[in-house]
Design a protein around this motif. Sequence first.
Motif, mmCIF file in Angstrom:
data_model
loop_
_atom_site.group_PDB
_atom_site.id
_atom_site.type_symbol
_atom_site.label_atom_id
_atom_site.label_comp_id
_atom_site.label_asym_id
_atom_site.label_seq_id
_atom_site.Cartn_x
_atom_site.Cartn_y
_atom_site.Cartn_z
ATOM 1 N N ALA A 1 1.913 -1.423 15.961
ATOM 2 C CA ALA A 1 2.935 -1.759 16.942
ATOM 3 C C ALA A 1 4.187 -0.919 16.695
ATOM 4 C CB ALA A 1 3.266 -3.251 16.861
ATOM 5 N N PRO A 2 5.005 -0.703 17.720
ATOM 6 C CA PRO A 2 6.224 0.101 17.551
ATOM 7 C C PRO A 2 7.349 -0.680 16.882
ATOM 8 C CG PRO A 2 6.036 -0.586 19.830
ATOM 9 C CD PRO A 2 4.780 -1.044 19.144
ATOM 10 N N THR A 3 7.111 -1.048 15.634
ATOM 11 C CA THR A 3 8.134 -1.673 14.805
ATOM 12 C C THR A 3 7.912 -1.205 13.378
ATOM 13 O OG1 THR A 3 9.070 -3.779 14.039
ATOM 14 C CG2 THR A 3 6.720 -3.770 14.588
ATOM 15 N N LEU A 4 8.896 -0.529 12.810
ATOM 16 C CA LEU A 4 8.799 0.020 11.465
ATOM 17 C C LEU A 4 10.090 -0.268 10.712
ATOM 18 C CD1 LEU A 4 7.367 3.614 12.164
ATOM 19 C CD2 LEU A 4 6.096 1.646 11.302
ATOM 20 N N ALA A 5 9.967 -0.407 9.390
ATOM 21 C CA ALA A 5 11.129 -0.518 8.511
ATOM 22 C C ALA A 5 10.805 0.219 7.223
ATOM 23 C CB ALA A 5 11.463 -1.983 8.229
ATOM 24 N N VAL A 6 11.818 0.835 6.619
ATOM 25 C CA VAL A 6 11.596 1.595 5.387
ATOM 26 C C VAL A 6 12.652 1.221 4.358
ATOM 27 C CG1 VAL A 6 10.507 3.527 6.579
ATOM 28 C CG2 VAL A 6 12.973 3.553 6.216
ATOM 29 N N ARG A 7 12.255 1.321 3.101
ATOM 30 C CA ARG A 7 13.167 1.138 1.970
ATOM 31 C C ARG A 7 12.577 1.905 0.797
ATOM 32 N NH1 ARG A 7 17.325 -2.027 0.130
ATOM 33 N NH2 ARG A 7 17.317 -2.629 -2.073
ATOM 34 N N GLY A 8 13.284 2.926 0.323
ATOM 35 C CA GLY A 8 12.737 3.765 -0.724
ATOM 36 C C GLY A 8 11.451 4.413 -0.249
ATOM 37 N N ASP A 9 10.368 4.205 -0.995
ATOM 38 C CA ASP A 9 9.056 4.735 -0.613
ATOM 39 C C ASP A 9 8.214 3.720 0.160
ATOM 40 O OD1 ASP A 9 9.359 7.278 -1.894
ATOM 41 O OD2 ASP A 9 9.048 6.270 -3.821
ATOM 42 N N ARG A 10 8.794 2.572 0.463
ATOM 43 C CA ARG A 10 8.038 1.511 1.124
ATOM 44 C C ARG A 10 8.218 1.591 2.634
ATOM 45 N NH1 ARG A 10 10.461 -3.713 -1.498
ATOM 46 N NH2 ARG A 10 8.775 -4.763 -0.354
ATOM 47 N N VAL A 11 7.108 1.450 3.343
ATOM 48 C CA VAL A 11 7.106 1.426 4.805
ATOM 49 C C VAL A 11 6.418 0.137 5.238
ATOM 50 C CG1 VAL A 11 6.399 2.581 6.925
ATOM 51 C CG2 VAL A 11 6.940 3.938 4.893
ATOM 52 N N VAL A 12 7.053 -0.612 6.113
ATOM 53 C CA VAL A 12 6.474 -1.856 6.603
ATOM 54 C C VAL A 12 6.215 -1.711 8.098
ATOM 55 C CG1 VAL A 12 6.858 -4.316 7.001
ATOM 56 C CG2 VAL A 12 7.495 -3.293 4.831
ATOM 57 N N ALA A 13 5.053 -2.197 8.531
ATOM 58 C CA ALA A 13 4.646 -2.091 9.929
ATOM 59 C C ALA A 13 3.852 -3.329 10.316
ATOM 60 C CB ALA A 13 3.808 -0.828 10.139
ATOM 61 N N PRO B 1 -10.055 -4.119 15.621
ATOM 62 C CA PRO B 1 -11.020 -4.958 16.343
ATOM 63 C C PRO B 1 -11.583 -6.102 15.516
ATOM 64 C CG PRO B 1 -11.473 -2.633 16.736
ATOM 65 C CD PRO B 1 -10.467 -2.701 15.629
ATOM 66 N N ARG B 2 -11.354 -6.074 14.199
ATOM 67 C CA ARG B 2 -11.870 -7.130 13.334
ATOM 68 C C ARG B 2 -10.762 -8.012 12.775
ATOM 69 N NH1 ARG B 2 -16.927 -7.765 14.365
ATOM 70 N NH2 ARG B 2 -17.406 -8.527 12.261
ATOM 71 N N SER B 3 -9.512 -7.716 13.128
ATOM 72 C CA SER B 3 -8.411 -8.506 12.582
ATOM 73 C C SER B 3 -7.270 -8.550 13.584
ATOM 74 C CB SER B 3 -7.910 -7.910 11.258
ATOM 75 O OG SER B 3 -7.407 -6.597 11.455
ATOM 76 N N GLY B 4 -6.548 -9.686 13.577
ATOM 77 C CA GLY B 4 -5.354 -9.794 14.384
ATOM 78 C C GLY B 4 -4.207 -9.029 13.750
ATOM 79 N N TYR B 5 -3.037 -9.110 14.377
ATOM 80 C CA TYR B 5 -1.875 -8.372 13.882
ATOM 81 C C TYR B 5 -1.398 -8.946 12.557
ATOM 82 C CZ TYR B 5 -1.392 -5.802 18.273
ATOM 83 O OH TYR B 5 -1.595 -4.962 19.336
ATOM 84 N N GLU B 6 -1.176 -8.039 11.596
ATOM 85 C CA GLU B 6 -0.721 -8.390 10.263
ATOM 86 C C GLU B 6 0.508 -7.547 9.916
ATOM 87 O OE1 GLU B 6 -4.719 -9.064 7.788
ATOM 88 O OE2 GLU B 6 -4.634 -7.082 8.706
ATOM 89 N N VAL B 7 1.306 -8.049 9.000
ATOM 90 C CA VAL B 7 2.405 -7.258 8.458
ATOM 91 C C VAL B 7 1.863 -6.487 7.259
ATOM 92 C CG1 VAL B 7 4.730 -7.300 7.494
ATOM 93 C CG2 VAL B 7 4.070 -8.983 9.227
ATOM 94 N N VAL B 8 1.953 -5.172 7.310
ATOM 95 C CA VAL B 8 1.366 -4.339 6.260
ATOM 96 C C VAL B 8 2.448 -3.459 5.642
ATOM 97 C CG1 VAL B 8 -0.885 -4.326 7.393
ATOM 98 C CG2 VAL B 8 0.719 -2.476 7.856
#
Length: 675
Positions: free
Chosen positions: A352-364, A369-376
Motif C-alpha cells: 500500500a502507498p504508506t511508508l515510514a523510515v527510521r535509520g535502516d528500518r522501513v515500515v510498510a 493472495p494468501r494473506s491479508g494486509y499486514e504491517v511489515v
Amino acid sequence: MGATEGEARVLPYGSWPSPVDAALAAAHDGRPEYVGFVGDEVWWTAPRPAENGRRTLVRRRADGAQESVLPPPWNVRSRVVEYGGQPWAAAVRGDEVLVVFAHFADQRLYAHEPGSGGAPRPLTPVSTVGGGLRWAEPQLLLGRDEVWCVLEEFTGEGPGDVRRVLAAVPLDGSAADDRAAVRELTDDRRRFVTGPRLTRDGRRAAWLAWDHPRMPWEGTEVLVADVTPDGALGAARVAAGGPQESVAQVDWAPAADGRAGTAGEGGPPADDRLLYVSDRSGWWNLYRDHEPLCPRQEEFGGALWKPGLRWFAPLDDGLIAVVHGRGTTALGILDPQTGELADAAGPWTEFAPTLAVRGDRVVAVAASPRSGYEVVEIDARTGRSRVVGAAHHDPVDPAHYPEPRVRTFAGPGGRDVHAYVHPPRHPGVVGPDDELPPYVVWAHGGPTDRTPLVLDLEIAYFTSRGIGVAEVDYGGSTGYGREYRERLREQWGVVDVEDCAAVALALAEEGLADRARLAIRGGSAGGWTAAVSLIRGGVYACGVIRYPVLDLVGWATGGTHDFESHYPDSLIGPLAETPARYAERSPVEHADRITVPFLLLQGLDDVICPPAQCERFLDRPAGRRVPHAYLTFVGEGHGFRQAATTVRALEAELSLYAQVFGLHPPGVPRLELAP
C-alpha cells in the motif's frame, strides 16, 4: 477447481458448504493504514468493523506488545476531500508521547498524551458552516509548538463552497475556540494542496497543488517556498509538474554524495535535494532534482486519492525505499547513485502507498493472495523482512482461499485488458462434469484506480461456494502507465463496460464459465460500470450495484463533493460542450432498459454518491416490474465499514445469485425481490 477426483464430493456450483460466512468476511474487512515511527515504536491506524466501523491508532512497543492508543468512540479518520488522508502525527516530547489526530465525528484536531491518563483535548474549533473545518497530514513542529497541516474550510452550505490552505495550529489549545488563532501559511488561489514536506533544517517546504478541472493523476504542480525565521512561507514557485504532468508525491532527500540540489531558482541547501514521482515519461517514475533515478516502464506512484499517500521514503544514508511495479507491486530499496533497485524478500504482491523510515528500518503495509494486509518491517541494508503488526492468521483452512490467475485478455480492437481470475475452489467439493460455474465480474471503483492482488475474504465467500470471480483492471486503471489510464478519457461508460464484458465472454468461450450465469458487481465508479452494463444488456443475467454514480448531470452540477465535481470533464467531456453525451450515458436516464434482476446497496450518509441518485434511478424500472431489491444502511457513507452492513450486503448478494442462477447455498437468508 477444487479437490481431486475420488477425494471430493460432487455438488452443483454455487451450492458448496463453506466455512467462510459473511460474519467472518466482515470481521476481516478493512486494513491497517498510515504507518509511522514514534521514537523507535511503530504506529498505524487499524479498522474496527465491530465497533461501528471506527478506526483506532495502534502502537507496537519495543517488546513487541501491541495496544490501541485510543478507546471508543475516538475515530482516527479525516474527511478532507471526503476520502480523508493522513489523520495523525506523533512525536516524543520529553518523557511523554504527544499524539495529534483528526476525530471523524467532529473533524477537529485533538492532542493526546497516552501515558498521562487524561482525555484528548481539542486543538481546533467546530465550525457550523457547511461541512465545517477539516484537517489532514498533520506534522508536529515541536520547536515552534505547532502542528502544520492541510486545512479544508467550508465557506457555505454547498459542496463547492470550500477553500484549502496549508495552516499552522498552535499546540497550546488557543485555537480550540478561536479560528483566528490558526495561522494560514498559503493563500487559496489553488483549489487543492497536499501537506508540506520540510527540509531537514526546516528552511524549505515543498508540496503539491492542482486546480479544477484537473484531477491529481492528470496534472499537478510541485510548489517550493522558503520558510522564514518567524515560521511563515515565502513566495511559492513552481519547481516541477504542470497541467499535463502528474506528480504523485514530493519530498526532500539528503545528498549522500555531497552534491548540491537545484530545486528551482536559488536551489535548496546542499544536503537537501528535491525528490518527486512524475509521469512525464508516460510512467510514474522517481526523479531527483529533475533527473530520473531508475527509469522503467513501471509505476513508482499512483492515483493521489488521499493527501498523505507515500510511494517512496528517503533514508538518511541516501537510499530510497520505493513501492513500484506493473500491475502488482513490490517494495524495493533504490540506490540513486547507481540506479540499482533491490526488492525486499517476502511473499507479498501488494504494498500500500504508506511508508515510514527510521535509520535502516522501513515500515510498510503489505498483502498477498494468501494473506491479508499486514504491517511489515524491512531492513534496508539486508533486505530482510518481518511482520510487526496486524499479522495475518488464517481463520479457516487456506485450502478454501481462491487461487487467482493473472490474465491479460483481448478487448475490442485487440487491446489488452488486465484481470485477476479467481476460479471456484474448495478442498472437499468439486462441480459436476457436465456443469460450468457461474462467474461474477468485479469492476473496481475510481475509476482511476486498480485492483490489488491480495487475499479478500469477500471473494473467498463466493469462490468457496462454487462461484467464480473475475476482477478487471479495465482501460483507465492505474498500474499500467499513462497511456492505459488515458483510454478512459471521454470514454467512461464505454471502455470500462466493453473491457468487463470482454473478460466475462472470454471466460465463457474458454469453457471456464457458464455463459448463461454471468453477473457483474461494482461499487462507486464500479457501480456505474455495473449499472451501465445492465442497461446495455446482452451479457449478464443479473448485477449488484453498490453506492454508485448514476446521475452525470447531477454529479456535474453540485450533486457530489468538490474533489470529484469536475471529474466527468475528462471522463465524459465538459458538460457545456457535450450535454447529449451526459444524457446518453447516465444510468438514471435509461434505467428502464434493464431487463434482468439487480440489487442496489446504498449508505444513507453518502455525500459522494448521495442516495437521491438511487431514488431517481429506481423510479424508472419500477414500471417494468424487473425483480430488484434496494437496501439502505443508516450510518454508512461512501463504502461500507460496519460489520453488520457487510454481513447484510454479502448475504443479500449471494441470495440474488442463488435466485437468478438456480443455486442452493445452505444457510443464506432469502432476499426479497420486488415486485
